[in-house]
Design an enzyme around this catalytic site. Sequence first.
Site, short mmCIF file in Angstrom:
data_model
loop_
_atom_site.label_atom_id
_atom_site.label_comp_id
_atom_site.label_asym_id
_atom_site.label_seq_id
_atom_site.Cartn_x
_atom_site.Cartn_y
_atom_site.Cartn_z
N ARG A 157 2.69 -1.45 10.67
CA ARG A 157 3.61 -2.14 12.31
C ARG A 157 4.20 -2.14 12.39
O ARG A 157 5.38 -2.95 12.45
CB ARG A 157 3.11 -0.36 12.96
N THR A 172 -11.49 5.85 10.14
CA THR A 172 -11.67 5.58 11.75
C THR A 172 -10.96 6.09 12.92
O THR A 172 -11.49 6.59 14.06
CB THR A 172 -10.54 4.93 12.51
N ASP A 229 -13.46 14.95 -4.32
CA ASP A 229 -13.14 16.41 -5.44
C ASP A 229 -14.71 16.52 -6.05
O ASP A 229 -15.25 15.91 -6.25
CB ASP A 229 -11.96 16.61 -6.21
N LYS A 281 1.00 -1.28 0.01
CA LYS A 281 0.23 0.16 0.09
C LYS A 281 0.57 1.45 0.04
O LYS A 281 1.74 1.30 0.37
CB LYS A 281 -1.19 0.17 1.16
N LYS A 329 -7.15 8.35 -1.15
CA LYS A 329 -8.47 8.95 -0.86
C LYS A 329 -8.81 9.79 -1.29
O LYS A 329 -9.16 10.87 -0.63
CB LYS A 329 -8.27 8.97 0.62
N ASP A 353 -3.77 4.73 -1.95
CA ASP A 353 -4.68 5.09 -0.92
C ASP A 353 -4.84 6.62 -0.67
O ASP A 353 -4.09 6.51 0.14
CB ASP A 353 -4.17 4.74 0.29
O1 C5P Z 1 0.27 0.55 11.06
P1 C5P Z 1 -0.78 0.00 11.00
O2 C5P Z 1 -0.91 -1.90 11.00
O3 C5P Z 1 -1.71 0.83 11.85
O4 C5P Z 1 -1.78 0.55 9.18
C1 C5P Z 1 -2.64 0.53 9.13
C2 C5P Z 1 -3.01 1.27 7.66
O5 C5P Z 1 -3.77 1.81 7.09
C3 C5P Z 1 -2.61 2.41 7.74
O6 C5P Z 1 -1.26 2.73 6.41
C4 C5P Z 1 -3.60 3.69 8.14
O7 C5P Z 1 -2.94 4.48 7.63
C5 C5P Z 1 -4.37 2.82 7.23
N1 C5P Z 1 -5.60 2.75 7.65
C6 C5P Z 1 -6.17 2.71 8.89
N2 C5P Z 1 -7.05 2.75 9.02
C7 C5P Z 1 -8.73 3.51 7.69
C8 C5P Z 1 -7.89 3.37 6.79
C9 C5P Z 1 -6.60 3.46 6.58
O8 C5P Z 1 -5.28 2.59 9.63
N3 C5P Z 1 -9.87 3.53 8.41
#
Ligand code: C5P
Length: 233
Positions: free
Chosen positions: A205, A117, A63, A31, A60, A58
């Site tokens: 992460r 979220t 517009d 991603k 998002k 991603d």
């Molecule tokens: O590090 P982690 O597993 O929390 O990363 C989750 C990924 O998903 C990040 O790139 C974050 O920006 C993305 N994301 C999220 N919640 C959303 C949409 C995207 O955590 N609702």
Amino acid sequence: MAELIVALDFEKAEDAYLLAEKIQGEVPWVKIGLELFIAEGPYIVKKFKEMGFNVFLDLKLYDIPNTVKGAVYSALKAGADMLTIHLSGGKRMSEAALAVCNKQKSGMKIFGVSVLTSFDEGELIGYQGKLSDLVQLLAKNAEEWAMHGIVCSGLEVEKIKSIAPNLLCLTPGIRFDDNKSDDQRRVMTPYNAVMAGSDYLVVGRPITRADDPKSVAKRINEEIQKAKKDKNR
Ligand code: C5P
């Protein structure tokens, strides 16, 4: 189905490449988010494609329909396999985005972001209802507009699949039970997310900060496979 997507949330391309090299062969998708895309440009999509990954861009988008249409075309030319737009952009914006994919006969999928979220109850300007009701309303609309999928929490998948069965569900916030959840609050294990019906699991992460990213990815893939088997029983 159910495939693993690793979120390469890095500022510099070199760091993202280093991580990508470590998970090559184990992970089908990466991603690319706004941070990396704005820093490096569309070239980075091609680079990961050459490394053998499917690319989830991603961005998002939100517009006027004509501008989104142009941006979707650019993402498609860059080689993205999946792209996000905001469902709150409405029917005309969403349909303009989809029309580009259909016209170009590309396999690129468009996923709609429902409610970020990061929003808490009562924080959305002009909306007093429950956020989960809004997510469901947006999911129903997304299905009507023939969107390919929706971004949602693993905890929302079951409900969404019951009211919008044609939508693919992409879920971030994936954590092992024994893993700390960082800043994520509504988390789910890979096994439970697949059992709930999730089609794509976005993990950042837990993989990117691991000492051995490939072995963590392997563990997640094993959970995905186990859930797939248990589901088909
Ligand atoms: O590090 P982690 O597993 O929390 O990363 C989750 C990924 O998903 C990040 O790139 C974050 O920006 C993305 N994301 C999220 N919640 C959303 C949409 C995207 O955590 N609702």
